[in-house]
Scaffold this motif. Structure first.
Motif, short mmCIF file in Angstrom:
data_model
loop_
_atom_site.label_atom_id
_atom_site.label_comp_id
_atom_site.label_asym_id
_atom_site.label_seq_id
_atom_site.Cartn_x
_atom_site.Cartn_y
_atom_site.Cartn_z
N PRO A 40 -42.38 -57.02 54.30
CA PRO A 40 -42.52 -56.84 55.76
C PRO A 40 -43.40 -55.66 56.15
CG PRO A 40 -40.25 -57.33 55.19
CD PRO A 40 -40.96 -57.12 53.90
N LEU A 41 -43.31 -54.54 55.40
CA LEU A 41 -44.16 -53.39 55.72
C LEU A 41 -45.63 -53.72 55.53
CD1 LEU A 41 -42.18 -50.38 54.20
CD2 LEU A 41 -42.60 -50.84 56.61
N ASN A 44 -46.67 -56.04 58.35
CA ASN A 44 -46.82 -55.31 59.60
C ASN A 44 -48.10 -54.49 59.63
OD1 ASN A 44 -45.20 -54.64 62.12
ND2 ASN A 44 -45.69 -52.59 61.40
N ARG A 47 -50.99 -56.91 60.18
CA ARG A 47 -50.96 -57.44 61.55
C ARG A 47 -51.45 -56.41 62.56
NH1 ARG A 47 -46.09 -58.89 61.25
NH2 ARG A 47 -46.59 -60.87 60.24
N SER A 48 -51.27 -55.14 62.26
CA SER A 48 -51.72 -54.11 63.20
C SER A 48 -53.24 -54.04 63.31
CB SER A 48 -51.17 -52.74 62.78
OG SER A 48 -51.75 -52.31 61.55
N TYR A 52 -53.10 -60.44 67.02
CA TYR A 52 -52.04 -61.39 66.69
C TYR A 52 -51.21 -61.66 67.94
CZ TYR A 52 -49.23 -63.84 63.20
OH TYR A 52 -48.61 -64.81 62.45
N SER A 266 -42.58 -50.56 71.03
CA SER A 266 -42.98 -51.56 70.05
C SER A 266 -42.29 -52.89 70.33
CB SER A 266 -42.65 -51.08 68.64
OG SER A 266 -42.99 -52.04 67.68
N SER A 270 -44.20 -56.38 71.48
CA SER A 270 -44.10 -57.52 70.57
C SER A 270 -43.35 -58.69 71.16
CB SER A 270 -43.43 -57.08 69.26
OG SER A 270 -44.19 -56.09 68.61
N PHE A 276 -48.38 -58.92 69.39
CA PHE A 276 -47.79 -58.48 68.12
C PHE A 276 -48.67 -57.47 67.39
CE2 PHE A 276 -46.10 -62.74 68.98
CZ PHE A 276 -44.74 -62.48 68.95
N ALA A 280 -47.15 -53.98 66.34
CA ALA A 280 -47.15 -53.53 64.95
C ALA A 280 -47.79 -52.16 64.80
CB ALA A 280 -47.90 -54.55 64.08
N GLY A 283 -45.27 -49.60 65.88
CA GLY A 283 -44.27 -49.43 64.84
C GLY A 283 -44.78 -48.62 63.66
N ASN A 284 -46.05 -48.83 63.31
CA ASN A 284 -46.62 -48.05 62.19
C ASN A 284 -46.76 -46.58 62.55
OD1 ASN A 284 -46.83 -50.25 60.48
ND2 ASN A 284 -48.87 -50.80 61.20
#
Length: 312
Positions: A40-41, A44, A47-48, A52, A266, A270, A276, A280, A283-284
């Protein structure tokens, strides 16, 4: 060669077997981490750098946009306020949890009837689902029908009630207090364990030397508890930075974005705006803050350990 000693060639297979056994024990945990955290990391992070959106689920394509998502997030007019709210929420929560947790740990270190029962009951706020705790606190802090304002009116401390959830200056304080209530048991459990590891003979010796409670805590308890306290603070910061349930349930990030943190931002990007890529990226940034704080703490701990080792 001594009798009974094994040649180097015979020792190598034994060492190889030991290493293989060690890796076999670690392999399930490593596979779990890679599958449920590393995957998942990585997704993500990729995706950043993409545009998306919802259409990407149907088309299967997401154009590469480079750092555009990060630029959009950092240049947003909401970002400075969101970052400040995140810092205030984290600092207030971690400080409150640590101070109250340390006070309760010191209290429970003494022997008295029902000590174990009270310590067990203290864990309930931490064991309850955060959504359930947030829902109860939202009802208790309601301006018109909440139990907190009912008590304040009964004590003639407030006639109209405090807008705990609707006032821009009170809402952040409310979610901080709720998060402190949730996190105090965790801090108490870890600090209590650290206090139990301190030999009682040291406190007795300090008492014989004429040290009072404060001097004993300052010169005996705190220096030996500092490593555990450092771990508690790091975990508190990391856990608080990613708190989402409490804020969403209690205030929803409002009023007027007064309680919106990077975690809720975030989520907003999203799952409400369906952007998204920017979600992402936000979130990062949150992960980066946690990572930087952990590195700073480890560096400070290493320097403190070096200074302590070099002291006469």
């Amino acid at each position: 060669m001594r009798s009974g000693s094994r040649p180097a060639a015979d020792r190598r297979p034994a060492r190889f077997g030991e290493r293989a056994a060690q890796w076999l024990f670690v392999a399930p945990a490593a596979a779990y981490l890679v599958l449920f955290f590393g995957g998942p990391l990585a997704g993500n992070l990729v995706r950043s750098f993409q545009e998306y959106t919802v259409t990407s689920f149907h088309t299967g394509g997401a154009p590469f946009v480079g750092l555009r998502n990060y630029t959009a997030v950092l240049s947003s007019e909401l970002f400075p306020g969101t970052l400040l709210t995140t810092v205030l929420f984290t600092a207030g929560s971690v400080l409150g949890q640590f101070v109250l947790g340390l006070a309760l740990a010191l209290f429970f270190r003494r022997s008295f009837p029902l000590n174990g029962l009270l310590r067990s009951l203290l864990l309930l706020p931490w064991l309850l689902p955060l959504v359930a705790s947030g829902t109860v606190w939202r009802w208790m802090l309601d301006t018109d029908t909440g139990a907190v304002n009912a008590v304040l009116r009964g004590l003639h401390l407030s006639s109209s009630g405090v807008p705990w959830l609707t006032g821009t200056s009170q809402a952040l304080l409310s979610v901080v207090l709720v998060n402190i209530w949730v996190g105090v048991p965790f801090n108490t459990a870890l600090l209590y364990g650290g206090l139990r590891e301190i030999p009682a003979q040291l406190h007795e010796a300090a008492k014989l030397d004429g040290a009072g409670p404060w001097a004993s805590f300052r010169h005996v308890t705190w220096p030996l508890l500092r490593p555990v306290a450092g771990v508690v603070l790091v975990l508190g910061v990391v856990y608080t930075l990613k708190v989402l349930d409490i804020v969403l349930v209690v205030t929803g990030g409002g009023p007027a974005n007064a309680t919106e943190t990077l975690a809720t931002r975030s989520y907003e990007l999203s799952f409400r705006q369906f952007d998204f890529g920017r979600g992402a990226a936000t979130g990062n940034l949150l992960l980066l803050l946690s990572f930087v704080f952990a590195l700073v703490h480890l560096r400070a701990g290493r320097l403190a350990g070096t200074a302590g080792a070099g002291a006469p």
